[in-house]
Design a protein around this motif. Structure first.
Motif, short mmCIF file in Angstrom:
data_model
loop_
_atom_site.label_atom_id
_atom_site.label_comp_id
_atom_site.label_asym_id
_atom_site.label_seq_id
_atom_site.Cartn_x
_atom_site.Cartn_y
_atom_site.Cartn_z
N SER D 2 0.74 -1.27 0.15
CA SER D 2 0.01 -0.16 0.03
C SER D 2 0.91 1.23 -0.09
O SER D 2 2.20 1.22 0.37
CB SER D 2 -0.85 0.04 1.14
OG SER D 2 -0.19 0.36 2.41
N HIS D 4 0.55 3.88 1.78
CA HIS D 4 0.81 4.24 3.28
C HIS D 4 1.99 3.27 3.79
O HIS D 4 2.93 4.19 4.41
CB HIS D 4 -0.45 3.61 4.30
CG HIS D 4 -0.37 4.00 5.57
ND1 HIS D 4 -0.96 3.27 6.42
CD2 HIS D 4 0.02 5.33 5.83
CE1 HIS D 4 -0.74 4.02 7.68
NE2 HIS D 4 -0.23 5.21 7.42
N LEU D 5 2.02 2.30 3.51
CA LEU D 5 3.39 1.63 4.00
C LEU D 5 4.61 2.11 3.16
O LEU D 5 5.53 2.38 4.02
CB LEU D 5 3.14 -0.08 3.79
CG LEU D 5 2.48 -0.80 4.88
CD1 LEU D 5 2.51 -2.37 4.48
CD2 LEU D 5 2.92 -0.62 6.11
N LEU D 7 5.38 4.97 2.24
CA LEU D 7 5.35 6.07 2.73
C LEU D 7 6.30 6.23 3.99
O LEU D 7 6.98 6.84 4.29
CB LEU D 7 4.33 7.03 2.91
CG LEU D 7 3.61 7.81 1.76
CD1 LEU D 7 2.40 8.30 1.88
CD2 LEU D 7 4.56 8.70 1.04
#
Lengths: 175, 175, 175, 175
Positions: D2, D4-5, D7
């Protein structure tokens, strides 16, 4: 870099990959699949890294087992469990291993050299799984109590690999 | 033995006893009584040593704190917590300590030099209390989250002393 | 204290003394006398504790070997050396032990659980004797290189006991 | 994986690089250049890896300092040395640090969390350089004995980084 150094580096890489295959095989023979270990890692990291998946955990379990320090500890630990079952160890070591003697301590010592590969933050997770015995660790613990069966090192090894993989994930994604 | 050696031995004994008093005082200033630590030890050992009492646990907590290795780790850990509260540490260390940064790890490193004094069997207990946060450890953890308050080292120190005392009891009475 | 606890304590004391006798025997069978270890301790501590004698060093070597953590590490290490000589270990462990593979590391891990019993100040002495190989350590190292002979664990064990005894003396007499 | 991960991973990487710059700066302020550390690594590894160069050693010193576990240990150790010089520590810690008290042990504990990042084979090198005090370590040791100067942690930190870098090289090129 000299060709000589490049060749040594390549030799070491291949050597570790070969040992990795042997370890996967040994773990299987003792009833442990990598996904069993990854599930413990997943439960440990889920509360902290929301997006973590079982696949990511499995990848980090792999990375842990590719580390030389880990490979050697696993080889020694499983060897001692197997030799105990075959009654090829001398006394008083044999009885301590077959009885999973609580004050033995060498199993924890080996486990710690595994947990250590991703730093001190793994200690807490190891202690926790070693006491709460989730999933495969509980099964190994129960099985190890059967007559003639010895998992004295293996349950700690599995807990240590799961904890090291959790640390590896934490170091990569936690803030 | 020569008089010279006898005098050095006596000097060291007195010196450790004096540091013991200082440490009891420091722990008190930070809100920790020895009996709080002994209660955790009691809960850890009760399932294994049926006849254990809080008094025995308190005695073993005392023994742990009389060890030089433990005394120095406690002095360093509490000093760093206090200096963080007084904002006398430089960045980025200050923010990591005030925020109890999960990947810091030096708190676990110090805690392990404490747990270690009674051997590797204490690792499991430390990990367990560090995660389940019973009694005073939970209180320190909550308090440490208040603005301007820092218990980053102290909660690990308390867990480590309680676990080392549990190991000490196990080594003495367990079979 | 209850009679039950007193009995357990006595049982443990006797058990450790019995293991002590076994370990002295095993070390002898592998060519190591306690006085060989005490001589290394003496050379390590002489510059710091002027009045130290070989007798005092031998007494502290004894204390180290009476520690349970030490006994178990010694039993495991010697067992693995002997099993390697008898070719009772599986590959790739067998070749790593017979060849005293420099990246193995498990020998150092066991040695460290020994050095640890008198705290972190022993680490330096262990590293030093492991590299400079004084007295019996040098002899074990040379002997271990002979065909069919394995001292991979033993030389580290001897260095670790000598270093732990040096720490024990330092903790007692140094200022 | 993802976004998110991804980042979080990138954030952690940047954060470690930033801390790396701070640590280089702190070491410089205390009189230590990375090349001083790399020279010790070179002397440690030259007998085992014939083709090793100072440049390769410097590269591995860099890798060690990019590790989070190492960065935090270095930050804590240097901070305590500096606070001791400024007399901002309380007693009895202040006197122990200013006097480089031989039984202190916390300096070795921190050093070991550094050595550990490339496994147990680094222990031997650390013990050796800590006792033989080559190059910059000897200079720091002498300087630390001057009135008002404190290198109690720094000399161990430098020895630990040099040893960890030597382990890193050994793991990569040794056979």
């Amino acid at each position: 870099m000299s060709l000589h150094l490049e060749l040594k580096k390549e030799y070491n890489r291949l050597n570790d990959t070969k040992k990795y295959d042997i370890i996967i095989e040994r773990l299987k023979e003792r009833g442990v699949e990598l996904v069993d270990i990854a599930k413990i890692t997943y439960d440990l990291q889920k509360p902290y890294v929301k997006d973590v998946t079982l696949e990511i955990c499995l990848d980090h379990v792999d990375r842990v087992i590719l580390k030389r320090e880990v490979q050697h500890a696993v080889l020694v630990g499983i060897e001692l469990d197997v030799l105990a079952e075959k009654k090829l160890l001398s006394e008083p070591l044999l009885s301590m291993l077959l009885g999973d003697y609580g004050l033995f301590g060498v199993d924890e010592v080996l486990a710690f050299s595994i947990v250590n590969v991703y730093g001190s933050i793994g200690f807490t997770n190891f202690g926790f799984v070693d006491k709460s015995k989730p999933g495969i660790i509980g099964r190994l613990d129960t099985e190890g109590k059967e007559e003639g069966k010895c998992n004295t090192f293996l349950d700690d090894i599995v807990g240590a690999i799961a904890s090291a993989a959790a640390s590896s994930i934490a170091h990569k994604y936690a803030q």
